[in-house]
Design a protein around this motif. Structure first.
Motif, short mmCIF file in Angstrom:
data_model
loop_
_atom_site.label_atom_id
_atom_site.label_comp_id
_atom_site.label_asym_id
_atom_site.label_seq_id
_atom_site.Cartn_x
_atom_site.Cartn_y
_atom_site.Cartn_z
N PHE A 489 0.83 -1.21 0.00
CA PHE A 489 0.00 0.00 0.00
C PHE A 489 0.86 1.25 0.00
CE2 PHE A 489 -3.61 -2.53 1.99
CZ PHE A 489 -4.44 -2.39 0.90
N VAL A 490 1.82 1.31 0.94
CA VAL A 490 2.57 2.58 1.04
C VAL A 490 3.55 2.76 -0.11
CG1 VAL A 490 2.29 2.81 3.54
CG2 VAL A 490 4.26 1.58 2.64
N ASP A 491 3.90 1.68 -0.80
CA ASP A 491 4.81 1.80 -1.93
C ASP A 491 4.11 2.17 -3.24
OD1 ASP A 491 6.90 1.24 -0.34
OD2 ASP A 491 7.09 -0.88 -0.90
N LEU A 492 2.77 2.01 -3.26
CA LEU A 492 2.03 2.20 -4.51
C LEU A 492 2.12 3.62 -5.04
CD1 LEU A 492 -1.21 0.09 -4.19
CD2 LEU A 492 0.03 0.47 -6.32
N ARG A 493 1.94 4.58 -4.13
CA ARG A 493 2.00 6.01 -4.51
C ARG A 493 1.13 6.33 -5.72
NH1 ARG A 493 3.46 7.91 0.15
NH2 ARG A 493 5.16 6.75 1.01
N GLY A 494 -0.09 5.84 -5.70
CA GLY A 494 -0.99 6.09 -6.82
C GLY A 494 -1.60 7.47 -6.75
N LYS A 495 -2.66 7.68 -7.54
CA LYS A 495 -3.22 9.02 -7.67
C LYS A 495 -4.51 9.22 -6.88
CE LYS A 495 -0.87 10.92 -11.43
NZ LYS A 495 0.04 9.78 -11.58
N ARG A 496 -5.26 8.14 -6.67
CA ARG A 496 -6.60 8.32 -6.06
C ARG A 496 -6.59 7.98 -4.58
NH1 ARG A 496 -11.45 5.52 -9.24
NH2 ARG A 496 -12.55 6.37 -7.43
N THR A 497 -7.28 8.78 -3.78
CA THR A 497 -7.33 8.51 -2.34
C THR A 497 -8.22 7.30 -2.06
OG1 THR A 497 -9.23 9.95 -2.05
CG2 THR A 497 -7.04 10.96 -1.78
N VAL A 498 -7.99 6.71 -0.89
CA VAL A 498 -8.76 5.54 -0.48
C VAL A 498 -10.25 5.87 -0.46
CG1 VAL A 498 -9.16 3.89 1.37
CG2 VAL A 498 -6.84 4.71 0.93
N ASP A 499 -10.58 7.04 0.10
CA ASP A 499 -11.99 7.41 0.20
C ASP A 499 -12.66 7.52 -1.16
OD1 ASP A 499 -12.24 7.38 2.88
OD2 ASP A 499 -12.30 9.55 3.18
N SER A 500 -11.93 7.96 -2.18
CA SER A 500 -12.58 8.10 -3.48
C SER A 500 -12.96 6.72 -4.03
CB SER A 500 -11.69 8.88 -4.46
OG SER A 500 -10.71 8.04 -5.02
#
Lengths: 637, 249
Positions: A489-500
């Protein structure tokens, strides 16, 4: 998979007594040699941990909140049912049993429900002894009220805070045991996996939410009292932290998940007011006694409610259900609201709301009487919405409130994984396809104080768990998986927040697996959910590190599990081609639009067995046998 | 609304914290205070920054998780309202809002706005209960409780254990919290056998946890989201003196 419910033989009213005699006992001097893990500190978990400690077991208890006093049982308002018949109005254990089986639309086990009704009376005794400040009459006797359409007054209450007071009773009993050293408490600690050794539940892997440390805890039996999974819908009346992770991890380790599609949607909640909305607030159902529900007749009518003339209003519940009117049962009222909003006639900024109008009642009985009846609710409503319901109609909308489904358990509250016990809302056992008001508190405390502490002894006495410790390979492997997942999870560094992602999942579930379901919609959801899940694992943004307090990481883990559970809910909803209780399949209705059960095909518990990440789950059926109650169709016209 | 926030940021218990300024445009007056923080956090995360950590759970004012000092007031400006039930319409457009954690020696900061309130659990552990093991209870109606006593007990029992009373108190005393439990159980007949022992143990624990003493400022009852009365402290003090004068063991 073995789905033996182990219901004791003999007449209904003798089963529990007989079973208690037949169960093996653990010698009092030996109890401290047994380690039991209890996860969750609500009415089920808190009561169980305290009682097991009192009995002398060595208990380790876990909750993700900062204190065991904060579990979401605390938010229950209305009350707790018990067949005391203190009001001499014809109540009895049998009547509470019957009402619960019928209210559950004949999809619960008779033996479990009867035991629940029997134990209900002991719960009230126990809580009073603990100092729960129930409402009293002037003479000092306990007060009761009728609730949720029951024909008898069997509900005990402590103002509008019954859940809080019952939970504080259990919490105080638990703190007493913590002080006595029988229970070790681990707050701010989240269970992230179940460890099964030689086919038996032998412990859990947890993450310390403050330090990020991942640790194992070994035990001879594990008890999950981790609540329901209503937050799969994102917006619900559940607390923000309520989650399905513990039961979902257990499912993936072999515990069958029963009736996942059975969810309860409560008709009277304060509607969503914007995209930022984080949760929904329940307004007592009693408001429908004096309020009239309506929407404008024409689509897109955005006039203020008071300037819409009488002739242009649609009092749809009164129109469709002339005899029940605004008091139509929860599921009917909820579905009605959804229908008119789907047609574009919903009110408020979002269009997802209907009016609950007190103007007629105020004209009839006067504002002071309405204030006396509902003053505190009107005040709460005004605080949240900034509107005065004495002058403008309230806006309400249904919201997800409770999940009747949960891990499958036998009569001893043990799951299909030997040693893993599941209590309270986390199991499936007592409410069938629909739960009655004031019954959740009753079940949580029945399981925690009276059922589990008896049945777990039978398991411990008849199994001879070998000594193992956290160096066992099963623990090491599970820990490694938990650590890997957090790192991922912490390595993913994606664009969308968990809540979205969570919001998007919630919308899919609400639209396709909410108040009304149909095959086409469910099939579409079954395409959308895996796609969303795939995107989640590719593009989710979890800032920070896994070696610290990281609330985004906590949420990410829970939402990852919701993204899997949602799929199982849709699979279950698709397979159950009947309408029953909270599960309304549009294809299965009477000519006048009422829910139509199909007893011939579906009088069973659907227990789903995990078959690996790439395979469809396997359906196991536990037939429901009704020896005492006659199945009938509910009717509201 | 367009707001400016000054929020206490502290990476860990041992790190040095400071107030950090955030611009918060496009805030709806209908948001709750925590929803406003959610929005600020979403924007922070979209920029790749760490969100502000804060405790919260039920968001309907009953679990007692939320705990913020807002412009120097515990739970903010509205009386009888927990932070989660506070709405942005209570603030002015363009206002600067200070957001800090509870400040008390007994409540060490864990991260940002999250503090450790386990000292309150240990006060309950010391005696905030009636010793009634499961199973031995008599019929509930065999114990008559006058309505006035039940109502008074319920008034005190409404405490949600949030710790606002401690945060508001210039002495950081937990007297209102402790007294509310002593009052709740002390009003009831079931609570009598342990009444003296309870008050002595709980007050002793409160002191061990390094909460301050009560000098009757009354800030606690002003801050209490459940409007628990300072009268409970008088009861606690009365019980304490009586218990000290007799052999309670």
């Amino acid at each position: 998979m073995n789905l033996n419910a182990r219901i004791p033989a003999g007449p209904l009213e003798k089963k529990w007594d007989r079973h208690r005699f037949e169960m093996k006992l653990v010698n009092p001097a030996n109890k401290r040699k047994y380690n039991v893990i209890v996860v969750g500190t609500g009415l089920g978990g808190g009561a169980a941990a305290a009682t097991l400690g009192e009995l002398g077991y060595n208990v380790q208890c876990f909750c993700f909140q900062d204190s065991p006093r904060r579990a979401h049982s605390i938010a229950a308002q209305g009350g707790i049912n018990a067949a005391k018949n203190y009001q001499n109005d014809g109540d009895s254990i049998y009547r509470l049993f019957y009402d619960t089986v019928k209210g559950g639309d004949f999809r619960a086990r008779e033996a479990n429900v009867y035991r629940l009704a029997q134990i209900s009376v002991n719960i009230i005794d126990q809580c009073v002894a603990q100092g729960v400040p129930f409402a009293r009459e002037y003479g000092g006797l306990l007060a009761n009220r009728s609730f949720g359409g029951a024909q008898v007054s069997r509900t005990f209450y402590a103002r509008g805070q019954t859940g809080q007071q019952l939970l504080l009773g259990a919490y105080q009993a638990l703190e007493r045991q913590i002080g006595a050293g029988t229970v070790r408490m681990f707050p701010r600690t989240e269970m992230l996996d179940l460890v099964v050794v030689d086919g038996r539940a032998r412990g859990i892997v947890v993450r310390d939410l403050v330090t990020g440390d991942v640790r194992s805890h070994v035990a001879d039996a594990v008890v999950l009292g981790t609540g329901g999974y209503g937050n799969v819908f994102y917006l619900s009346t559940n607390a923000k932290g309520s989650n399905a992770t513990a039961i979902w991890r257990a499912y993936k380790r072999g515990a069958a998940f029963a009736n996942p599609c059975f969810t309860q949607i409560h008709p009277t909640c304060i509607p969503v007011s914007g995209e930022y909305q984080s949760k929904l607030t329940l307004m007592s159902e009693s408001l429908r006694n004096d309020g009239r529900v309506w929407v404008p007749k024409s689509v897109g009518d955005k006039r203020a409610p008071n300037s819409i003339p009488e002739g242009e209003r649609d009092y749809y519940l009164e129109r469709k259900y002339p005899s029940f009117g605004n008091l139509a049962p929860r599921d009917i009222a909820s579905r009605g609201a959804k229908e008119v909003c789907d047609e574009g006639r919903g009110v408020g900024e979002s269009g997802l709301g209907v009016y609950l109008d007190f103007a007629d009642s105020i004209r009839r009985v006067g504002e002071s009487v309405i204030r006396e009846r509902y003053g505190n609710l009107f005040e709460m409503y005004q605080r949240i919405t900034d509107e005065n319901p004495y002058e403008v109609p309230m806006r309400i909308y249904p919201a997800v409130h409770y999940t009747m489904g949960g891990l499958w358990v036998d009569y001893n509250l043990m799951s299909t994984v030997p040693g893993l016990h599941v209590i309270g809302e986390a199991n499936f056992s007592d409410h069938g396809a629909n739960r009655l008001g004031a019954s959740a508190l009753m079940q949580g405390l029945a399981d925690g104080y009276f059922v589990l502490p008896n049945t777990i002894g039978d398991y411990l006495a008849s199994s001879k768990p070998e000594k193992i410790d956290v160096s066992h390979a099963a623990f090491r492997d599970a820990e490694a998986e938990v650590v890997d997942r957090a790192r991922r999870f912490v390595d993913l560094r994606g664009k969308r927040t968990v809540d979205s992602f969570h919001r998007e999942l919630g919308k899919i579930m609400w639209d396709k697996c909410g108040m009304a379901r149909n095959a086409a919609g469910l099939k579409m959801a079954l395409e959308q959910i895996p796609r969303l899940r795939e995107e989640f694992w590719r593009d989710v943004n979890v800032p920070g590190s896994d070696r610290q307090l990281n609330q985004a990481l906590e949420k990410a883990g829970r939402v990852a599990d919701f993204l899997e559970l949602a799929e199982l809910m849709c699979i279950d909803a698709l397979h159950r081609e009947e309408s029953c209780g909270g599960h309304f399949r549009e294809e299965s209705q009477t000519p006048d639009g009422e829910a139509l059960r199909n007893d011939e095909r579906f009088t069973y518990v659907a227990a789903w067995e995990y078959a690996g990440a790439t395979n469809a789950p396997l359906l196991q059926r536990e037939p429901l046998v009704f020896e005492n109650v006659k199945l009938s169709q509910r009717s509201y016209k | 609304m367009h707001l400016r926030l000054r929020v206490w940021r502290q990476a860990s218990a041992t790190a040095t914290g400071k107030l950090v300024e955030y611009d918060a445009p496009n805030i709806s007056p209908d948001m709750s205070f925590l929803e406003m923080l959610d929005v600020v956090n979403e924007r922070l995360m979209e920029k790749g920054d760490d969100p502000i950590a804060f405790d919260h759970d039920c968001r309907e004012g009953i679990c007692g998780s939320c705990s913020l000092m807002i412009n120097g007031a515990a739970h903010g400006p509205m009386k009888a309202t927990a932070t989660c039930q506070l709405h942005m319409r209570s603030f002015r457009d363009g206002e600067t809002i200070d957001v800090e954690p509870w400040r008390a020696k007994a409540f060490p900061v864990i991260r940002d706005l999250v503090v450790d309130r386990s000292a309150l659990d240990r006060i309950i552990q010391a005696g905030g209960f009636i010793s009634a093991a499961t199973g031995g209870a008599q019929d509930a109606n065999a114990i008559l409780v006058p309505k006035t006593a039940a109502d008074a007990a319920m008034d005190a029992a409404a405490c949600i254990g949030c710790g606002a009373c401690v945060a508001a108190c210039p002495n950081a005393s937990a007297s209102l919290f402790t007294a509310s439990k002593i009052s709740h159980l002390g009003h009831l007949p079931q609570g009598q056998p342990e009444r003296r022992r309870r008050v002595l143990s709980m007050v002793n624990q409160m002191e061990l946890e390094e909460f301050g003493g009560c000098t009757l400022y009354g800030e606690c009852q002003e801050a209490c989201p459940k409007e628990i009365s300072i009268d409970t402290i008088s009861r606690m003090n009365g019980d304490f003196i009586r218990a000290g004068l007799t052999d309670w063991r």
